[in-house]
Design a protein around this motif. Structure first.
Motif, PDB file in Angstrom:
ATOM      1  N   GLY A   1     -22.183 -11.607  -9.232  1.00 46.45           N
ATOM      2  CA  GLY A   1     -22.228  -9.917  -8.923  1.00 46.45           C
ATOM      3  C   GLY A   1     -21.265  -9.839  -7.887  1.00 46.45           C
ATOM      4  O   GLY A   1     -20.715  -8.758  -7.681  1.00 46.45           O
ATOM      5  N   PRO A   2     -21.744 -10.603  -6.474  1.00 44.23           N
ATOM      6  CA  PRO A   2     -20.918 -10.354  -5.440  1.00 44.23           C
ATOM      7  C   PRO A   2     -19.126 -10.524  -5.484  1.00 44.23           C
ATOM      8  O   PRO A   2     -18.436 -10.203  -4.855  1.00 44.23           O
ATOM      9  CB  PRO A   2     -21.328 -11.189  -4.460  1.00 44.23           C
ATOM     10  CG  PRO A   2     -22.618 -11.686  -5.015  1.00 44.23           C
ATOM     11  CD  PRO A   2     -22.570 -11.680  -6.474  1.00 44.23           C
ATOM     12  N   PHE A   3     -18.942 -11.332  -6.920  1.00 52.61           N
ATOM     13  CA  PHE A   3     -17.328 -11.253  -6.903  1.00 52.61           C
ATOM     14  C   PHE A   3     -16.873 -10.301  -7.987  1.00 52.61           C
ATOM     15  O   PHE A   3     -15.795 -10.157  -8.234  1.00 52.61           O
ATOM     16  CB  PHE A   3     -17.089 -12.777  -7.386  1.00 52.61           C
ATOM     17  CG  PHE A   3     -17.858 -13.698  -6.494  1.00 52.61           C
ATOM     18  CD1 PHE A   3     -17.529 -13.931  -5.398  1.00 52.61           C
ATOM     19  CD2 PHE A   3     -19.134 -14.457  -7.132  1.00 52.61           C
ATOM     20  CE1 PHE A   3     -18.098 -14.945  -4.380  1.00 52.61           C
ATOM     21  CE2 PHE A   3     -19.730 -15.110  -6.121  1.00 52.61           C
ATOM     22  CZ  PHE A   3     -19.325 -15.738  -4.851  1.00 52.61           C
ATOM     23  N   ASP A   4     -17.798  -9.948  -8.856  1.00 49.08           N
ATOM     24  CA  ASP A   4     -17.412  -9.073  -9.923  1.00 49.08           C
ATOM     25  C   ASP A   4     -17.154  -7.572  -9.554  1.00 49.08           C
ATOM     26  O   ASP A   4     -17.868  -6.945  -9.100  1.00 49.08           O
ATOM     27  CB  ASP A   4     -18.475  -8.955 -11.050  1.00 49.08           C
ATOM     28  CG  ASP A   4     -18.057  -8.245 -12.156  1.00 49.08           C
ATOM     29  OD1 ASP A   4     -17.046  -7.784 -12.378  1.00 49.08           O
ATOM     30  OD2 ASP A   4     -18.908  -8.200 -13.091  1.00 49.08           O
TER      31      ASP A   4
ATOM     32  N   GLY B 200     -18.679  -5.916  -6.710  1.00 49.99           N
ATOM     33  CA  GLY B 200     -18.144  -7.147  -5.778  1.00 49.99           C
ATOM     34  C   GLY B 200     -16.540  -6.997  -5.719  1.00 49.99           C
ATOM     35  O   GLY B 200     -16.136  -5.889  -5.796  1.00 49.99           O
ATOM     36  N   THR B 201     -16.110  -8.080  -5.271  1.00 52.33           N
ATOM     37  CA  THR B 201     -14.459  -8.225  -5.051  1.00 52.33           C
ATOM     38  C   THR B 201     -14.024  -9.326  -5.594  1.00 52.33           C
ATOM     39  O   THR B 201     -14.577 -10.239  -5.551  1.00 52.33           O
ATOM     40  CB  THR B 201     -14.285  -8.038  -3.517  1.00 52.33           C
ATOM     41  OG1 THR B 201     -15.075  -9.172  -3.048  1.00 52.33           O
ATOM     42  CG2 THR B 201     -14.809  -6.895  -2.752  1.00 52.33           C
TER      43      THR B 201
ATOM     44  N   PHE C 128     -15.305 -19.762  -7.009  1.00 50.72           N
ATOM     45  CA  PHE C 128     -16.074 -18.466  -6.426  1.00 50.72           C
ATOM     46  C   PHE C 128     -16.380 -19.226  -4.863  1.00 50.72           C
ATOM     47  O   PHE C 128     -16.969 -20.501  -4.829  1.00 50.72           O
ATOM     48  CB  PHE C 128     -17.378 -18.003  -7.068  1.00 50.72           C
ATOM     49  CG  PHE C 128     -16.921 -17.580  -8.315  1.00 50.72           C
ATOM     50  CD1 PHE C 128     -16.298 -16.594  -8.748  1.00 50.72           C
ATOM     51  CD2 PHE C 128     -17.285 -18.370  -9.583  1.00 50.72           C
ATOM     52  CE1 PHE C 128     -15.787 -15.938  -9.827  1.00 50.72           C
ATOM     53  CE2 PHE C 128     -16.670 -17.995 -10.595  1.00 50.72           C
ATOM     54  CZ  PHE C 128     -15.970 -16.758 -10.968  1.00 50.72           C
TER      55      PHE C 128
END
Length: 193
Positions: free
Chosen positions: A57-60, A65-66, A177
């Motif tokens: 989630g923190p990347f999506d 996310g980003t 990631f």
């Protein structure tokens, strides 16, 4: 007089068959001209895929996310008339600023994740993993919920190369990631099978 050569069904013909499958089945074109159907995965597989996606989630971008678009079970058209449906696929936002609504997607992912099931594990390793690498997918995760194991492969010179492993309750950075991911929650409770 000899038998006429068998005609290999086209991608479009096979994709029409996939679209007509009953809801409890899904399909892929793992080999050119060959439709592989499978039933929906079991609880162990579903849990690992769901919690893996939540961990990302923190990347999506879709989850606040980003850096990435993370898609679950996206149909992706690969070269050579193949259609794969990875459990998760990731597209870097810097390369794909807007993820199209196309189905199947024709933009190849930067990362794929396959969660192993007894019926498909052999194809995931023997066919899909090397094909992802040959097609230019930079990273592939193989998640084995039975053995509580995540293997991270980086594509090097068109071949999958083992880059990292996470076991059982590890909290570790899993490329591509950045930042640690805890894999312990992905597994069903109980002894390792």
């Amino acid at each position: 007089m000899g038998n006429p050569a068998a005609t290999i069904p086209s991608f479009e013909e096979l994709y029409a068959q996939i679209q007509a499958l009953p809801e409890h089945l899904t399909g892929e074109i793992v080999q050119p001209g060959v439709l592989r159907t499978m039933s929906r995965p079991g609880r162990r597989h579903r849990r690992a895929a769901k919690l893996c996606q939540q961990s990302l989630g923190p990347f999506d971008l879709d989850a606040g996310g980003t850096g990435w678009w993370i898609e679950a079970e996206a149909e992706i058209r690969f070269p050579d008339g193949r259609l794969f449906v990875p459990d998760l696929a990731g597209f870097r936002v810097e390369r794909v600023p807007e993820l199209p609504e196309d189905n199947p997607l024709t933009i190849l992912p930067d990362w794929c994740c396959e969660v192993l099931s007894p019926r498909t594990a052999s194809d995931d390793f023997a066919i899909k993993l090397p094909f992802y690498a040959r097609s230019g997918v930079s990273w592939v995760w193989i998640v084995d919920p039975t053995h509580r194991l995540v293997e991270v492969f980086e594509t090097v010179a068109g071949r999958p190369t083992l880059a990292a492993i996470a076991r059982d309750k590890d909290r570790i950075a899993l490329p591509p990631f950045e930042g640690e991911i805890s894999v312990g929650s992905w597994w069903l409770p109980g002894p390792e099978a």
